[in-house]
Motif scaffolding. Structure first.
Motif: not given
Length: 602
Positions: A548, A551, A579-580
């Motif tokens: 993210d 984050d 993207q995770p």
């Protein structure tokens, strides 16, 4: 004899059905008109009772007519229905007269029957049309009044009229009653009457519609409405419609007040404000804008404002505005605008599209602020950052050379000595020989680590062989050192690149790959370095765990910020697509056309 013959000819050639009956109602005469109307020939009709043309429910009518005629009366224009030979019915108008003999006695009757089917259809159609017209007037969405005759009696007022004014036809039976109710002020009433009559006379004289007029009308509850009148004349019948302008007038008043408030706020705002219409042309500038440019509103309207934009910024400015306008999107741009004193100032201009409540696009509104001092401060900060990076790079270069040329050489010399000692140790001292051999291996590994660290701190290949070879070598060394797979590709990268660009891209490559190896959780990576379109593009991709971005910027964003800052110093652009669970792609783009700066941007 000639008279009788002439009469017989007239009777025979008449289009109306002419027939004669005796005192008992037996058909004695039957002309061609009768044959055409009822379908019976003279031979078929003569000798029959006249009632054969009537349906069963009309037999009484036939007897009643005969009774009246035989008593000496004339039956005129009696409308009834008779039955034809083919069984169909026909509407007729019947006139029957008694026939007197020479002695004055009634010897029979003569009848004339005329087909009135088409007339009755026309009357029904007319009544239907009148009813429909009346319904249309009654349910019309605007107030209407129908007047009739020279005294202008009011035949009909529709529901909207009663709803709008409160008056019924009992309140205003004619136009004469309307004037004092609608216009209690006699002076105003006289003025409206004169205007109405003048327009009415002009319309009648020119055979055109009356020009609409408006006036203030008092309603039954005492309130006043602003009304627009429309008039149409159909013979002796007139139609007057009333369009209520009150709400529109109130809305216009509110809009005008709102615009005045907006202009007051806009002129008091500490920013430059402009507005444009759907035709792209600017139609408003607030007072701070005019004060800033030192020009009049008339000079700025339309495209006049563009005269103050710096010639180097004008094309980009207009292009940004036009593209956003076509897409009805907000835009943000910076350009230099000439101030009243002739000095050009940097302006941040933010524009947003405007829409009416019904979604209609009506143009743009924009606000501008002077960001000259901010840009100067940013340039000063960039200069400080550039100097810090220069100092960091100089320190890295010195440390790398010390590690490579001094410490690494000393370790190599120590490794040689240990090798020599291990050869001089007696065979009985096998343990000591193994220990020395193991120490030599550790020293060799340490030397490789120091050499790799030296290359990371400062790659001599980058300086002597160029960006492509240095990047390829770095990928190979990192692959071997970390036991990973890195697929490297390149194309179109020019050899003559300014030092600040090749060093910036190399540092971004190092940071991006090391972050990917550390956090992605995968062992496969791709690096591409391509030139073209007046720019160089560096892309680092992995198919690992992803992250993210927001984050990451908070918890481990030093490396990301460092890459952004380095690219900013060479006017480059930096983007991350991650993207995770999907993977990460880092893209760095540096323009080749802006290498004017000689500052070393590391």
């Amino acid at each position: 004899m000639e008279v009788r013959l002439r009469l017989a000819t007239i009777v025979e050639s008449s289009n109306d059905a002419i027939l004669g009956v005796d005192v008992n109602g037996i058909v004695m005469d039957w002309n061609k008109g009768a044959e055409g109307l009822f379908g019976y020939s003279a031979g078929e009709a003569i000798g029959k009772h006249i009632a054969f043309l009537a349906a069963k429910n009309q037999q009484h009518d036939v007897q009643e007519i005969l009774k009246q005629v035989m008593s000496g009366h004339v039956v005129k224009h009696f409308e009834t229905v008779r039955q034809k030979k083919d069984g169909s019915r026909v509407d007729i108008s019947l006139t029957v007269s008694p026939i007197f003999d020479a002695e004055g006695r009634i010897g029979g009757a003569a009848g004339v029957a005329r087909d009135i089917t088409e007339r009755l259809k026309a009357e029904v159609a007319l009544k239907t049309s009148e009813k429909r017209s009346k319904e249309l007037v009654l349910h019309a969405p605007v107030a209407m009044v129908v007047t009739h005759g020279p005294s202008l009696e009011i035949e009909l007022v529709n529901r909207k009229f009663v709803e709008l004014f409160g008056y019924t036809v009992e309140d205003v039976p004619d136009v004469a009653h309307w004037w004092p109710l609608a216009y209690p002020d006699e002076a105003y009433q006289g003025k409206i009457k004169a205007l109405w009559q003048a327009r009415l006379d002009r319309a009648l004289a020119d055979h055109t519609e009356m020009e609409p007029m408006d006036a203030k009308v008092r309603c039954k509850n005492g309130s006043f409405r602003h009304i627009e009148f429309h008039f149409a004349s159909l013979g002796d019948t007139d139609l007057v419609s009333f369009v209520d302008l009150t709400d529109r007038e109130n809305a216009q008043t509110k809009l005008q007040e709102s615009e005045e408030r907006f202009r007051g706020i806009a002129n008091a705002a500490p920013v430059l404000i402009w507005m444009s219409g759907p035709d792209r042309s600017c139609n408003y500038f607030n007072q701070p804008w005019l004060d800033f440019t030192g020009r009049t509103l008339e000079a700025e309207l339309g495209n006049g404002w563009a005269e103050g934009v710096h010639s180097e910024d004008l094309n980009a400015c207009l292009h940004t505005y036009s593209e956003a306008f076509d897409r009805r999107e907000s835009f943000r741009m910076e350009y230099r605008l000439r101030r009243y004193d002739g000095q050009y100032r940097w302006i941040l201009d933010i524009g947003v599209p405007r829409f009416n409540s019904d979604g209609t696009f009506v143009g743009y509104i924009g606000s501008c602020i002077d960001v000259t001092e901010l840009k100067l401060a940013q340039e000063a900060l960039s200069g400080i950052g550039r100097k810090l990076l220069e100092a960091q790079e100089t320190e890295r270069k010195w440390v790398a050379r010390e590690l490579h040329d001094d410490i690494n050489q000393k370790i190599a010399l120590l490794e040689v000595r240990l090798e020599r000692w291990s050869q001089e140790v007696k065979e009985s001292a096998e343990d000591i020989r193994d220990h020395i051999k193991h120490t030599c291996q550790e020293l060799s590994s340490l030397a490789k680590d120091i050499q790799a660290l030296s290359h990371r701190l400062h790659s001599s290949k980058l300086e002597y062989l160029g960006l492509v070879m240095a990047a390829k070598s770095f990928c190979k060394e990192l692959s071997e050192h970390r036991d990973i797979r890195i697929q490297f590709s390149h194309s179109g990268v020019p050899r003559s690149i300014s030092p600040e660009i090749w060093l910036c891209l190399f540092r971004v490559l190092q940071e991006a790959l090391q972050n990917a190896v550390k956090h992605s959780g995968t062992r496969d990576f791709e690096v591409s370095l391509h030139g073209g379109g007046h720019e160089i593009r560096l892309m680092v991709t992995d198919t690992g765990s992803g992250f993210d971005l927001q984050d990451a910027m908070i918890h481990r964003g030093v490396g990301l910020i460092s890459m952004q800052e380095r690219l900013h110093l060479v006017n480059g652009k930096f983007s991350i697509d991650s993207q995770p669970g999907v993977g990460t792609t880092i893209l760095a783009r540096v323009p080749l056309a802006r290498q004017q700066s000689k500052t070393f941007a590391a």
